[in-house]
Design a protein around this motif. Structure first.
Motif, PDB file in Angstrom:
ATOM      1  N   ASP A 191       0.910  -1.212  -0.180  1.00  0.00           N
ATOM      2  CA  ASP A 191      -0.107   0.104   0.081  1.00  0.00           C
ATOM      3  C   ASP A 191       0.842   1.208  -0.148  1.00  0.00           C
ATOM      4  O   ASP A 191       1.942   1.021  -0.083  1.00  0.00           O
ATOM      5  N   HIS A 192       0.259   2.315   0.226  1.00  0.00           N
ATOM      6  CA  HIS A 192       1.188   3.578  -0.284  1.00  0.00           C
ATOM      7  C   HIS A 192       2.090   3.983   1.094  1.00  0.00           C
ATOM      8  O   HIS A 192       3.279   4.185   1.015  1.00  0.00           O
ATOM      9  N   SER A 195       4.255   7.183  -4.453  1.00  0.00           N
ATOM     10  CA  SER A 195       2.858   7.263  -4.772  1.00  0.00           C
ATOM     11  C   SER A 195       2.648   6.463  -6.131  1.00  0.00           C
ATOM     12  O   SER A 195       1.840   5.719  -6.470  1.00  0.00           O
ATOM     13  N   ILE A 196       3.451   6.895  -7.149  1.00  0.00           N
ATOM     14  CA  ILE A 196       3.246   6.468  -8.602  1.00  0.00           C
ATOM     15  C   ILE A 196       3.542   4.910  -8.568  1.00  0.00           C
ATOM     16  O   ILE A 196       2.926   4.418  -9.086  1.00  0.00           O
ATOM     17  N   SER A 216       3.537   2.850  -6.035  1.00  0.00           N
ATOM     18  CA  SER A 216       2.461   2.097  -5.189  1.00  0.00           C
ATOM     19  C   SER A 216       1.451   1.762  -5.836  1.00  0.00           C
ATOM     20  O   SER A 216       0.523   0.888  -5.847  1.00  0.00           O
ATOM     21  N   ASN A 217       0.971   2.834  -6.689  1.00  0.00           N
ATOM     22  CA  ASN A 217      -0.306   2.802  -7.480  1.00  0.00           C
ATOM     23  C   ASN A 217      -0.319   1.703  -8.394  1.00  0.00           C
ATOM     24  O   ASN A 217      -1.118   0.844  -8.970  1.00  0.00           O
ATOM     25  N   ILE A 265      -0.390  -1.860  -6.632  1.00  0.00           N
ATOM     26  CA  ILE A 265      -1.686  -2.022  -6.427  1.00  0.00           C
ATOM     27  C   ILE A 265      -2.969  -2.327  -7.492  1.00  0.00           C
ATOM     28  O   ILE A 265      -3.393  -3.353  -7.456  1.00  0.00           O
ATOM     29  N   CYS A 266      -2.374  -1.805  -8.612  1.00  0.00           N
ATOM     30  CA  CYS A 266      -3.110  -2.160  -9.881  1.00  0.00           C
ATOM     31  C   CYS A 266      -2.736  -3.701 -10.285  1.00  0.00           C
ATOM     32  O   CYS A 266      -3.500  -4.524 -10.386  1.00  0.00           O
ATOM     33  N   ASP A 275      -4.169  -6.064  -7.489  1.00  0.00           N
ATOM     34  CA  ASP A 275      -5.887  -6.177  -7.631  1.00  0.00           C
ATOM     35  C   ASP A 275      -6.161  -6.937  -8.859  1.00  0.00           C
ATOM     36  O   ASP A 275      -7.364  -7.536  -9.262  1.00  0.00           O
TER      37      ASP A 275
END
Length: 348
Positions: free
Chosen positions: A212-213, A301-302, A304-305, A308-309, A312
């Motif tokens: 996560d972030h 942030s970039i 971790s996004n 997460i993608c 998921d």
């Protein structure tokens, strides 16, 4: 062998023991009153537990120097760097590791990429069965299976938290914060290299293995605070060589560049916050490279996004954090259980 025949290379994935208290099967029964006898971090033993605390100063810029005025350097002189190595060597002298990794033969393989090979029989001999499904990247935490709260406190080197007053502090005998769940650094008792440790974010929260972030940013802070270009952190998702479903990062020292760190790249785009995204070129595995950014938070942030993608969408992946947190590699993978594929993580 005829030209119409194909030779398949398959390197067996071997789960390994990372703690001396790790067991082949899930532990049974509740802990007895007065402690379980292992001096762990579960409810039976955590009250009154004390572990050294390193409180780091949050840096804003990816290139900002640490509190001692050191940037990413060749020699280990930063305080966190020397603290980690000193505590790690103390545990080695106390016999907490399952073998002497410094005695393992290591060599650079001749060829275009210069991959690094290590003969490490100790990790193979200490294998254990995987305790979760191997076809799902995201799985719920199961307290009945091995997790890091079952580790003996002697395997923890120190707590790693952001300083509340903005100044670096070291407290040799600090209480474990059970209310806010401390993040901790522990030895990996089956190391693959010198100084091999685990970063376990908010250990008492018992998060499953998913980025996560906040957790990725913590790993970047550790890389920046160590300030040593030979210190890298990595992350393996379930399905991409993780064997424990309790959130953790791997970290260790290697005195030469990883082959992937020398691989050519091609820029794809510059994103918000000044983060540059590139792809690896002419390399055996596909990967994305993220670097730069106006702040450490922007880079985190970039990335971790992206992680997460991937998770998921049930895509396993590996992450390598290098250059003191300034450069991050992300390697999408396929499930390690699939037949006919090479189960070696060639990125490092």
């Amino acid at each position: 062998m005829g030209s119409d025949q194909e030779m398949m290379l398959r390197i067996k994935r071997v789960p390994t023991v990372v703690s001396n208290y790790q067991k082949e099967e899930a532990e049974e029964g509740a802990c007895r009153g007065g402690g379980c006898g292992r001096n762990c971090l579960q409810k039976c033993c955590v009250q009154g537990a004390r572990i050294p605390l390193y409180a780091f100063k949050k840096v804003a810029s990816v290139g900002e120097k640490d509190v001692n005025g050191h940037g990413c350097h060749d020699n280990p002189v930063a305080f966190l760097d020397s603290l980690l190595l000193g505590e790690w060597e103390d545990r080695m002298q106390r016999g907490l590791f399952r073998y002497d990794v410094t005695a393992c033969e290591t060599k650079v393989i001749p060829g275009q990429y210069g991959f690094i090979a290590q003969l490490n029989e100790g990790r193979h001999l200490k294998k254990r069965p995987t305790e979760f499904r191997v076809d799902k990247v995201l799985q719920p935490f199961d307290e009945k299976k091995f997790n890091f709260t079952k580790v003996g406190q002697e395997e923890f080197l120190f707590q790693f938290e952001a300083s509340k007053d903005g100044e670096v502090q070291f407290i040799p005998n600090a209480p474990v914060d059970t209310e806010n769940s401390s993040s901790v650094v522990a030895i990996n008792v089956s190391p693959i290299e010198y100084g091999h440790v685990l970063l376990i974010p908010h250990i008492l929260e018992c998060f499953p293995q998913r980025i996560d972030h906040e957790s990725l940013l913590l790993a970047l802070y550790m890389a920046a605070e160590a300030g040593n270009q030979y210190f890298r952190l990595g992350y393996n998702s379930l399905g991409a060589f993780a064997t424990i479903n309790h959130l953790h990062f791997q970290a260790y020292y290697l005195g030469v560049p990883f082959p992937v760190e020398k691989a050519p790249t091609e820029k794809i785009s510059t994103l918000d916050g000044g983060v540059t995204v590139s792809e690896l070129l002419n390399y055996p595995v596909r990967g994305l490279v993220f670097e730069g950014g106006n702040t450490l938070q922007a880079l985190s942030s970039i990335v971790s996004n992206v992680c997460i993608c991937l998770q998921d969408n049930n895509i396993p992946y590996n992450v390598l954090i290098s250059n003191c947190g300034k450069r991050i590699f992300v390697f999408p993978q396929v499930m390690t259980w699939k037949p006919g594929r090479c189960d070696a993580f060639l990125a490092s």
